[in-house]
Scaffold this active site. Structure first.
Site, PDB file in Angstrom:
ATOM      1  CG  ASP A 336     -35.477 -74.752 -69.403  1.00 48.38           C
ATOM      2  OD1 ASP A 336     -36.979 -74.494 -69.574  1.00 48.38           O
ATOM      3  OD2 ASP A 336     -35.042 -75.665 -68.788  1.00 48.38           O
ATOM      4  CB  THR A 338     -36.719 -77.301 -65.131  1.00 51.59           C
ATOM      5  OG1 THR A 338     -38.276 -77.037 -64.910  1.00 51.59           O
ATOM      6  CG2 THR A 338     -36.350 -78.461 -64.483  1.00 51.59           C
ATOM      7  CG  ASP A 579     -31.288 -78.741 -67.606  1.00 50.85           C
ATOM      8  OD1 ASP A 579     -32.364 -78.265 -68.288  1.00 50.85           O
ATOM      9  OD2 ASP A 579     -31.375 -78.868 -66.427  1.00 50.85           O
TER      10      ASP A 579
END
Length: 823
Positions: A336, A338, A579
């Site tokens: 991912d 970000t 996250d």
């Protein structure tokens, strides 16, 4: 344990597992006679006195969340093993019937067991301390003050606040809801978030995807489903790994071979041969003990345990031990963007008004927008930092719609300073704008620079939830954000490329923007981007698209999950990092889920590995540990199984030819220590960067079986030749010495092959073991202690010649197996 669930009427009914029984949209019935009404909402929460009273009554969430086995379980697991029992009985027998040097094998087992206990205890302490650091800290209101407390301190009736990414840690009833959306997919399997209002039940194990609120705890401790989830997710375990199951399979085969062979050897040595009883017992035990690969399980446990300690020093929490092994087998890593390639924070670099909008007015809208969400995401936080709220807000928030990964935008409605009502959306331009809008070309140029762009659009009316709200929105301004790249991300991507691990960047942002960021970090294939809205829904076609492209944008949470499944359908072992709450489903389904320590509670709960220092650069260390464990255990397992094979074959040959077993326990203890025990310990803990390969049992046995057969054949040939060469008193000792010399040299050659590729310390290790045996042969008191003395010159040189021939055959067989089956 029988679980209980809520049926449609609100009653508790015994039944199958709770996840299958929960109705995600069910409401508690406050007037049902069998179900008490929801507790009255107390905005200030419980008082200190009430908390103490509930603790005294035992109404506390006191389920122990075990991150490791207890000391008692560690000792039991290392001491009470099948092979320790067998060796223990044989050791006791030898202590009564033979000199102490024939009982050395028992002391080795005691030392091995002690090492295993100490190493696992060290790993336990490391894991426990890291688990405390990574533990969820829910925010609870008490005495009118909100504060973070440990999960086990929650009591019945506590008011627990919720925000995006928070995990529901106990069962309860919603007391406050602000556009609260709960994902219950981990319980029900339904991926769609459930909108919760005051009075609705919330189940532990679910998590917040949007909005916020608070709930009152109605079930804590073992009554709450979260207790089982948390305990299961954090348990230190050595099961469900190919390595462990493979060793168990090997030990099962060894037991099948060992039992009948040992029985035959006992009958042969004690009944058929009319020898000295004590000598016969000693030689029988000498034949049985080396069949047991006693150090193999120990070294595997030690290798795993040391891996946990090493990773713990780098702030890496391994919630499930086989994850170390699993990540080493991974061939695709899904990242991912970000929080993984970029740091969590962003900066507003520019605001571009559209369609003649006034820049000062746009800034006022953004300033008010920042005040609309009490738990802003990274994008909105950047806007808040750029346009902070004034002490006395001129605009009033009348409605708010928090950001959702599925929608790709958030919304807010205001009463402006002059009393005018307005409603706004802020989110992905390519979602809010029609496909042919001219503004998209301008946005594309910004995305190609790696910049993130949000569109501020005005909504007609004030209904943010209206079905056509986004379609009818009027573009007002572009908010340009610059993302902060992680300084170590480029090196980590390069590492995976060197290791032939494919990297796929999967993000909810614009694909071109994500590709530009990945390109800055040097990701190979970063120019191959794909908008997930154009991704095929057919799993096979999706898998093809996944293999052909490296960067994917505008991916929904459900698509992330489908993409992982598509890759797995092609035989890939997939790791997923993330996250945020939009990563939870994919993390759960991936072979290995990796969460950042700063990530949401939900992601940390389902991930097998948590990077507590939030450093993506820690992943290579985890891969390296896994490869060290798998590669090295494969090496040492070959050593141990070679010994088992030649020991079983020697026993069978002795039974078939009706001769004395050539070795006493002391001889094989010496050989095992020099050719297996000491070298295996160093080899098991050495660095190893080889790519982990599947089929552990097959790979070990294809080398161990021919090596064991060659070693047994060479040794027994030397023994038979020596029986014809020597005669008279002391002949058996001379025959044993010659056979021991051949077996040692052949076993040393197996060690020399396994130690490749050579480094200075590997060469030194092999040479030191050879020197140790030479010292035993030349030092008189050691000759007597180990009953090893070469007689004459003809037979010893014959033993060497047979060993050399066996070594040449070993080289041929190993190379043939490598060519035929692959290394």
């Amino acid at each position: 344990m029988t679980q209980r669930a809520l049926d449609s009427s609100g009653e508790q009914t015994p039944g199958p597992s709770r996840p299958a029984m929960i109705d995600a949209g069910a409401e508690l019935d406050p007037v049902h006679p069998m179900e008490p009404p929801p507790p009255p909402h107390r905005p200030d929460g419980l008082t200190t006195a009430e908390v103490a009273e509930r603790v005294a009554r035992g109404e506390v969430n006191d389920v122990p969340v075990r991150s490791s086995r207890s000391l008692t379980e560690i000792v039991r697991a290392n001491v009470l093993t099948r092979f320790n029992l067998i060796i223990g009985v044989l050791w006791v027998i030898m202590l009564f019937v033979a000199p102490i040097q024939d009982s050395l094998f028992g002391f080795v087992i005691v030392a091995n067991t002690g090492i295993g206990i100490i190493q696992e205890w060290r790993a336990k302490k490391t894991l426990d301390s890291l688990a405390v650091i990574g533990e969820a800290k829910p925010t609870v209101r008490r005495d009118g003050v909100a504060a973070e407390i440990s999960t086990h301190e929650i009591v019945l009736g506590d008011v627990i606040e919720l925000g995006p990414g928070d995990k529901v840690v106990v069962d309860g009833v919603v007391a406050e809801a602000d556009s609260l959306e709960i994902d219950e997919s981990l319980l029900t399997g339904e991926a769609d978030p459930v909108i919760k209002r005051a009075g609705d039940p919330v189940m532990s194990g679910s998590f917040v995807v949007a909005g916020g609120g608070a709930f009152t705890a109605t079930k804590v401790g073992r009554e709450a489903y979260a207790a089982q989830l948390a305990e299961e997710a954090s348990r230190f375990t050595l099961v469900h790994s190919e390595l462990r199951s493979g060793i168990s399979t090997i030990l099962k085969y060894v037991t099948w071979m060992m039992v009948p062979t040992a029985i035959g050897l006992i009958i042969s040595q004690l009944v058929v041969k009319d020898n000295n009883f004590k000598d016969s017992v000693a030689r029988t035990v000498g034949g049985i003990v080396p069949m047991i690969p006693e150090g193999l399980v120990l070294l595997t446990s030690v290798a795993f345990a040391i891996g946990v300690v090493r990773l713990g020093r780098k702030q890496c929490l391994v919630q499930e031990l086989p994850a170390i092994e699993g990540l080493a087998r991974v061939d695709v890593v899904c990242l991912d963007k970000t929080g993984t390639l970029t740091e969590g924070g962003m900066d507003v670099t520019e605001v571009r008004p559209l369609n003649g909008s006034d820049e000062a007015y746009v800034e006022e809208v953004l300033r008010a927008f920042g005040a609309s969400d009490p738990r802003p995401n990274a994008s909105l936080q950047a806007i808040i930092d750029a346009y902070p709220q004034r002490e006395e807000a001129a605009w009033t928030v009348t409605d708010a719609m928090p950001f959702s990964s599925a929608r790709k935008y958030s919304g807010a409605a205001f009463t402006e300073a002059d009393g005018t009502a307005s409603a706004w959306l802020l989110g992905a331009p390519d979602v809010l704008l029609s496909e042919g809008d001219a503004t998209l070309a301008e946005i594309e140029q910004l995305n190609q620079q790696g910049l993130r762009v949000l569109l501020l659009a005005r909504v007609r009316g004030d209904d943010l939830d209206a079905p056509g709200a986004a379609a009818g929105a009027s573009p007002t301004a572009l908010v340009v954000l610059e993302q902060r790249l992680r300084p170590d991300a480029g090196d980590t991507l390069a590492y995976f490329a060197d290791q032939n691990v494919a990297t796929k960047v999967i993000s909810g942002d614009n694909a071109v923007s994500v590709g530009a960021v990945a390109g800055k970090l040097g990701l190979a294939g970063a120019e191959n981007t794909l908008d997930a809205r154009r991704l095929p829904t057919d799993p096979d076609e999706m898998a093809t698209a996944m293999e052909q492209n490296a960067v994917f944008g505008r991916v929904t949470p459900q698509q992330k999950r489908d993409m992982v499944a598509a890759l797995q359908s092609r035989g890939h072992t997939v790791a997923m990092t993330g996250d945020g709450v939009n990563d939870v489903l994919a993390l759960k389904d991936a072979d290995i889920g990796v969460s950042m320590g700063s990530g949401s509670e939900a992601t940390r709960a389902v991930a097998q590995i948590v990077l507590l220092n939030n450093s993506f650069a820690t992943l290579p260390s985890v891969v390296a540990e896994g490869r060290r464990v798998i590669g090295n255990i494969t090496r040492v397992a070959t050593l141990f199984l070679t010994k088992t094979v030649y020991s079983v074959l020697l026993a069978i040959l002795v039974v078939c030819t009706q001769v004395e077993y050539p070795f006493l326990p002391r001889h094989l203890t010496l050989l095992a220590t020099l050719t297996i025990g000491v070298p295996a310990f160093f080899l098991a803990l050495a660095p190893n960067k080889e790519r982990a390969q599947p089929h552990f049992v097959r790979r070990v046995m294809r080398y161990a079986i021919p090596s064991g057969v060659i070693a047994a054949a060479a040794t027994f040939t030397t023994y038979l030749v020596a029986r014809h060469h020597y005669s008279g008193e002391g002949a058996l000792d001379a025959e044993t010495s010659a056979a021991t010399l051949t077996l040692f040299l052949v076993a040393m050659w197996v060690l020399a092959i396994i130690a490749r590729p050579y480094t200075w310390w590997r060469i030194g290790l092999v040479a030191t073991m050879g020197l140790g045996f030479l010292i035993v042969l030349v030092v008189p008191w050691l000759q007597d202690f180990f009953a090893l003395k070469l007689v004459g010159t003809t037979m010893p040189w014959t033993a060497v010649a047979i060993a050399v021939a066996a070594a040449a055959l070993l080289e041929f067989v190993w190379r043939w197996v490598g060519r035929r089956f692959g290394a």
